[in-house]
Design an enzyme around this catalytic site. Structure first.
Site, PDB file in Angstrom:
ATOM      1  N   ALA A 293       0.858  -1.217  -0.039  1.00  0.00           N
ATOM      2  CA  ALA A 293      -0.077   0.062  -0.050  1.00  0.00           C
ATOM      3  C   ALA A 293       0.775   1.459   0.028  1.00  0.00           C
ATOM      4  O   ALA A 293       0.624   2.127  -0.817  1.00  0.00           O
ATOM      5  CB  ALA A 293      -0.991  -0.217   1.042  1.00  0.00           C
TER       6      ALA A 293
ATOM      7  N   ASP B  84      -3.174  -2.760   4.007  1.00  0.00           N
ATOM      8  CA  ASP B  84      -3.451  -2.283   3.058  1.00  0.00           C
ATOM      9  C   ASP B  84      -4.535  -1.168   3.403  1.00  0.00           C
ATOM     10  O   ASP B  84      -4.673  -0.182   2.534  1.00  0.00           O
ATOM     11  CB  ASP B  84      -4.065  -2.981   1.954  1.00  0.00           C
TER      12      ASP B  84
END
Length: 362
Positions: free
Chosen positions: A64, A251
């Protein structure tokens, strides 16, 4: 392993390798092709924002925070492409939408694009060269902030690590997944720097094997004591008392503390709870999605069946399942806040994990 050196003369990652960098001149983004690790260490050089969006979608770059950094740099390329556009902001928003559609679960992607659109608004009235230069400066600042955030996360998380012990991690939350240093691996790196004797067990992480290909690669490269296991071995190791803690990345984190991470993380958290092992998450505050009340609202990306039925081995794909079999391939699962001991962020730790502690932190 064959390797091509990182082409950037002064990488912001601060390491000999980097997930994403903007080259001097502000016209090219270089990405380490993580699909080809550990066999080949090679960089792609991209000159178009759409090419960076494709690279994010096919997981040349993943993780991410690293996706956020790559997207910020892609917006610099978009500004260069929009030099002659009569509607500069319209062109920038179009590029931003293309980037945000590339990977729906990682909230850092939208965070980076939104930040860069704000920077574009502030310079929209300037000439084309100034716009690119200012956006390049903003993107590099975004990258530097991510590296510094990872170092602070590491320092905070290291305080809870045992003086000596074995820590399990799942997927890859290291320098490859961030601007540099890492989140979960940043905690492990900081613990070692503080003199703690930490050994690491890395789950291979199906179906793309980021633990085997990337986490093990990073830790071996940095001289850690690391053991690779298949995902299905964790329960037996915990039952035998061979695990002292778990640290993973994220994430997306919902407002209540539910965490989306690579598929298999939820199972690891359940096993940790069953065996009395601490389960922690390390992530920057940019991963917290305050618009998402809980894990039920986190979109879960479903990827192609071939990742399961025809895994990559070097340059080739090997068939390991019969033609015609139905496949489920969600990339992420959601770990409820109640299974998490602590979330480490650059602004402090979230303990106990829940909406009140997150609200106080941020």
């Amino acid at each position: 392993m064959s390797a091509s050196p990182l082409p950037h003369p002064e990488p912001i990652s601060g390491a000999s390798y980097s997930a994403a960098e903007l080259m001097p001149g502000d016209a090219q983004v270089v990405l380490l092709d993580q699909r080809r690790l550990p066999a080949v260490e090679v960089y792609e050089s991209l000159a178009a924002s759409a090419d960076v969006a494709r690279a994010i979608r096919v997981m040349v770059v993943r993780g991410a925070p690293a996706i956020g950094v790559a997207a910020a740099y892609a917006m610099v390329l978009a500004a260069g492409e929009a030099r002659g556009a009569s509607d500069f902001m319209g062109a920038m928003r179009s590029s931003g939408a293309q980037l945000m559609a590339a990977r729906p679960t990682a909230v850092n992607l939208a965070h980076a694009v939104t930040a860069m659109l704000g920077a574009a608004e502030r310079v929209a009235g300037r000439d084309a060269l100034d716009r690119v230069s200012e956006l390049a400066s903003a993107a590099r600042d975004y990258h530097r902030a991510d590296v510094e955030a990872c170092r602070r996360i590491g320092a905070i998380g290291a305080l809870r690590m045992p003086d000596e012990g074995v820590i399990v991690t799942h997927c890859n939350a290291g320098a490859l997944a961030t601007g540099g240093f890492g989140t979960a691996l940043g905690v492990i790196r900081a613990a070692r720097a503080a003199g703690k004797r930490i050994r690491v067990v890395a789950c291979e992480t199906r179906p793309l094997l980021q633990g085997a290909r990337l986490t093990a690669w990073e830790l071996v490269k940095d001289g850690f004591d690391v053991t690779l296991i298949t995902d299905s071995m964790v329960a037996q190791l915990m039952r035998r008392g061979g695990i002292d803690g778990c640290v993973v990345g994220a994430d997306r984190i919902a407002r209540n503390g539910d965490v989306a991470n690579k598929i298999g993380t939820y199972g690891l958290a359940c096993l940790a709870r069953a065996h009395g092992v601490a389960f922690d998450v390390a992530a920057p505050t940019s991963t917290i999605d305050f618009a998402c009340a809980d894990g039920e609202g986190i979109p879960i990306e479903e990827r192609g069946a071939a990742e399961v039925t025809h895994p990559s081995v070097g340059e080739a794909r090997i068939a390991i399942a019969p033609d015609g079999v139905r496949v489920m391939n969600p990339s992420f699962d959601v770990t409820p806040a109640g299974l998490i001991r602590a979330i480490y962020t650059e602004m402090g730790e979230v303990v106990p994990v829940g909406p009140e502690a997150i609200a106080r932190l941020v």
